[in-house]
Design a protein around this motif. Structure first.
Motif, PDB file in Angstrom:
ATOM      1  N   LYS A   2       0.850  -1.190   0.000  1.00 46.90           N
ATOM      2  CA  LYS A   2       0.000   0.000   0.000  1.00 46.90           C
ATOM      3  C   LYS A   2       0.885   1.238   0.000  1.00 46.90           C
ATOM      4  CE  LYS A   2      -3.958  -2.108   2.163  1.00 46.90           C
ATOM      5  NZ  LYS A   2      -4.849  -2.152   3.301  1.00 46.90           N
ATOM      6  N   LEU A   3       0.517   2.194  -0.860  1.00 47.20           N
ATOM      7  CA  LEU A   3       1.255   3.448  -0.965  1.00 47.20           C
ATOM      8  C   LEU A   3       0.345   4.609  -0.600  1.00 47.20           C
ATOM      9  CD1 LEU A   3       3.089   3.178  -4.405  1.00 47.20           C
ATOM     10  CD2 LEU A   3       4.104   2.956  -2.157  1.00 47.20           C
ATOM     11  N   THR A   4       0.888   5.581   0.100  1.00 44.28           N
ATOM     12  CA  THR A   4       0.204   6.851   0.322  1.00 44.28           C
ATOM     13  C   THR A   4       0.791   7.819  -0.687  1.00 44.28           C
ATOM     14  OG1 THR A   4       0.009   6.350   2.669  1.00 44.28           O
ATOM     15  CG2 THR A   4      -0.315   8.638   2.007  1.00 44.28           C
ATOM     16  N   ILE A   5      -0.066   8.351  -1.552  1.00 45.10           N
ATOM     17  CA  ILE A   5       0.404   9.183  -2.657  1.00 45.10           C
ATOM     18  C   ILE A   5      -0.231  10.558  -2.591  1.00 45.10           C
ATOM     19  CG2 ILE A   5       0.523   9.419  -5.162  1.00 45.10           C
ATOM     20  CD1 ILE A   5       0.473   6.390  -5.336  1.00 45.10           C
ATOM     21  N   LYS A   6       0.591  11.579  -2.711  1.00 44.59           N
ATOM     22  CA  LYS A   6       0.099  12.949  -2.840  1.00 44.59           C
ATOM     23  C   LYS A   6       0.188  13.302  -4.321  1.00 44.59           C
ATOM     24  CE  LYS A   6       0.354  17.593  -1.196  1.00 44.59           C
ATOM     25  NZ  LYS A   6       0.697  18.466  -0.125  1.00 44.59           N
ATOM     26  N   SER A  20       9.654   7.733   0.892  1.00 43.62           N
ATOM     27  CA  SER A  20       9.999   6.524   1.642  1.00 43.62           C
ATOM     28  C   SER A  20       9.441   5.351   0.846  1.00 43.62           C
ATOM     29  CB  SER A  20       9.396   6.573   3.054  1.00 43.62           C
ATOM     30  OG  SER A  20       7.990   6.445   2.985  1.00 43.62           O
ATOM     31  N   LYS A  21       9.481   4.153   1.410  1.00 46.10           N
ATOM     32  CA  LYS A  21       8.955   2.984   0.689  1.00 46.10           C
ATOM     33  C   LYS A  21       7.451   3.058   0.474  1.00 46.10           C
ATOM     34  CE  LYS A  21      12.338  -0.593   1.615  1.00 46.10           C
ATOM     35  NZ  LYS A  21      12.529  -1.968   2.054  1.00 46.10           N
TER      36      LYS A  21
END
Length: 75
Positions: A2-6, A20-21
């Motif tokens: 899972k990625l948190t993307i802006k 970061s990862k």
């Protein structure tokens, strides 16, 4: 994974910047209209990770600049 993307739409220089990862900034050419930026985001992630688009899904933040994206490994 899972990625948190802006997401930063309407950008002249598209690309991904990993902080970061699991945190990333995505600069996209597409405007945030009719899901075009979301489609471009999935396409950019697909090319970056060398996986099919069907393995990428936006879990939350469809109409937000902050998104949670699920990425499944290759079949």
């Amino acid at each position: 994974m899972k990625l948190t993307i802006k997401v930063k739409p309407n950008n002249k220089q598209p690309g991904l910047e990993f902080l970061s990862k699991t945190d990333c900034i995505a600069r996209l050419k597409s405007p945030p209209v009719d899901g075009k930026a979301n489609e471009e985001l999935i396409e950019v992630l697909s090319k970056h990770f060398h996986i099919p688009k069907k393995n990428i899904s936006i879990l939350s933040g469809f109409s937000s600049k902050s998104k949670l994206v699920s990425i499944l490994p290759k079949d």
